[in-house]
Design a protein around this motif. Structure first.
Motif, PDB file in Angstrom:
ATOM      1  N   GLN A  56      40.652  -3.413 -39.412  1.00 30.96           N
ATOM      2  CA  GLN A  56      40.234  -3.403 -40.819  1.00 30.96           C
ATOM      3  C   GLN A  56      40.564  -2.086 -41.513  1.00 30.96           C
ATOM      4  OE1 GLN A  56      36.101  -4.541 -41.281  1.00 30.96           O
ATOM      5  NE2 GLN A  56      35.915  -3.369 -43.168  1.00 30.96           N
ATOM      6  N   THR A  64      32.760  -1.794 -45.272  1.00 35.60           N
ATOM      7  CA  THR A  64      32.084  -3.074 -45.079  1.00 35.60           C
ATOM      8  C   THR A  64      30.750  -3.001 -45.794  1.00 35.60           C
ATOM      9  OG1 THR A  64      33.111  -3.426 -42.919  1.00 35.60           O
ATOM     10  CG2 THR A  64      31.100  -4.684 -43.385  1.00 35.60           C
ATOM     11  N   GLU A  90      38.349 -13.242 -52.361  1.00 34.76           N
ATOM     12  CA  GLU A  90      38.942 -12.889 -51.070  1.00 34.76           C
ATOM     13  C   GLU A  90      38.203 -11.781 -50.331  1.00 34.76           C
ATOM     14  OE1 GLU A  90      43.098 -12.072 -51.924  1.00 34.76           O
ATOM     15  OE2 GLU A  90      43.578 -13.893 -50.797  1.00 34.76           O
ATOM     16  N   HIS A  91      37.645 -10.827 -51.046  1.00 41.19           N
ATOM     17  CA  HIS A  91      36.964  -9.714 -50.379  1.00 41.19           C
ATOM     18  C   HIS A  91      35.693 -10.156 -49.668  1.00 41.19           C
ATOM     19  CE1 HIS A  91      39.701  -7.288 -52.853  1.00 41.19           C
ATOM     20  NE2 HIS A  91      39.529  -6.373 -51.925  1.00 41.19           N
ATOM     21  N   GLN A  93      34.268 -11.987 -46.958  1.00 43.26           N
ATOM     22  CA  GLN A  93      34.762 -12.545 -45.705  1.00 43.26           C
ATOM     23  C   GLN A  93      33.849 -13.619 -45.137  1.00 43.26           C
ATOM     24  OE1 GLN A  93      37.863 -11.316 -43.917  1.00 43.26           O
ATOM     25  NE2 GLN A  93      37.950 -11.232 -46.145  1.00 43.26           N
ATOM     26  N   ASP A  94      32.536 -13.440 -45.281  1.00 41.54           N
ATOM     27  CA  ASP A  94      31.566 -14.393 -44.752  1.00 41.54           C
ATOM     28  C   ASP A  94      30.467 -14.578 -45.776  1.00 41.54           C
ATOM     29  OD1 ASP A  94      32.675 -14.531 -42.005  1.00 41.54           O
ATOM     30  OD2 ASP A  94      31.971 -12.464 -41.855  1.00 41.54           O
ATOM     31  N   ARG A 107      29.315 -10.811 -46.342  1.00 41.62           N
ATOM     32  CA  ARG A 107      29.988  -9.658 -45.739  1.00 41.62           C
ATOM     33  C   ARG A 107      31.257  -9.446 -46.534  1.00 41.62           C
ATOM     34  NH1 ARG A 107      34.068  -8.578 -41.952  1.00 41.62           N
ATOM     35  NH2 ARG A 107      34.278 -10.812 -41.516  1.00 41.62           N
ATOM     36  N   VAL A 109      34.561  -6.866 -47.332  1.00 42.04           N
ATOM     37  CA  VAL A 109      35.410  -5.740 -46.920  1.00 42.04           C
ATOM     38  C   VAL A 109      36.196  -5.306 -48.142  1.00 42.04           C
ATOM     39  CG1 VAL A 109      35.522  -6.419 -44.494  1.00 42.04           C
ATOM     40  CG2 VAL A 109      37.262  -7.252 -46.074  1.00 42.04           C
TER      41      VAL A 109
END
Length: 160
Positions: A56, A64, A90-91, A93-94, A107, A109
Motif C-alpha cells: 500500500q 489508512t 474507489e478509496h 476499500q471495505d 476502511r 486508503v
C-alpha cells in the motif's frame, strides 16, 4: 467441503500463483483430482478469483483511515442510497454494516491528509442521510492477513 478442500483453499490463499502440480504436491493429491477440486471450488463461488497483494505504501496510498458512519434514518431507501454511493468511491476499500453505535465502518486508503479531507468534503459529505462521520487514522499495521483460519466444525450434541 472436506479437509482436502480446506487445505487447497489455505494453500491458494497463501500463494495464488501455485502451479497445479505444486498445489497437488502440497495437498498430497495427484494433479488431475486436485485440478477437479479447484475447478469445483471456483464454480461453486467459494473461490471467487485471484489477485496480487500490493504494498500500500509503495503504491502511493500510505494512509489508512477507519471511518464510522451513522445514518439519520434507517429506511430501505436511505440504506440503499448510502450503500450505492459508497460502492463507487474507489478509496473506500471495505464497508461493513455494523451493530452498535455506528451503522457502518469504512476502511479508506488515501495519498495524504489533504486528499482525505477533500474526499470527506466532496464525496462523503455529499451522500444523503449521514448523521455523523468519525475518522480514526491508523499509525501502522501490526497484522494483515488474507488467509482465513480453518472453520471450527459445530459441536455435536451428546445423546443422553
Amino acid at each position: 467441503m472436506d479437509a482436502v478442500d480446506l487445505q487447497i483453499i489455505r494453500e491458494l490463499q497463501t500463494d495464488g500463483r501455485l502451479s497445479n502440480q505444486d498445489l497437488a504436491d502440497r495437498v498430497r493429491l495427484s494433479p488431475s483430482p486436485c485440478l477437479r477440486r479447484v475447478r469445483r471450488l471456483e464454480e461453486s463461488g467459494l473461490i471467487r478469483g485471484y489477485t496480487a497483494m500490493i504494498d500500500q505504501v509503495a503504491y502511493g496510498l500510505p494512509i489508512t483511515v477507519f471511518v464510522r458512519i451513522r445514518l439519520e434514518r434507517h429506511t430501505a431507501e436511505a440504506v440503499a442510497a448510502f450503500e450505492a454511493h459508497v460502492a463507487v468511491i474507489e478509496h473506500i476499500q471495505d464497508c461493513y454494516l455494523m451493530a452498535g453505535s455506528s451503522d457502518y465502518l469504512l476502511r479508506v486508503v488515501i495519498e495524504s491528509l489533504e486528499a482525505y479531507e477533500a474526499l470527506v468534503r466532496t464525496r462523503i459529505h455529499a451522500i444523503p442521510g449521514i448523521s455523523s462521520i468519525e475518522s480514526s487514522f491508523a499509525f501502522g499495521s501490526v497484522k494483515q492477513s488474507r488467509t482465513y483460519p480453518a472453520p471450527t466444525p459445530p459441536a455435536r450434541s451428546r445423546a443422553r
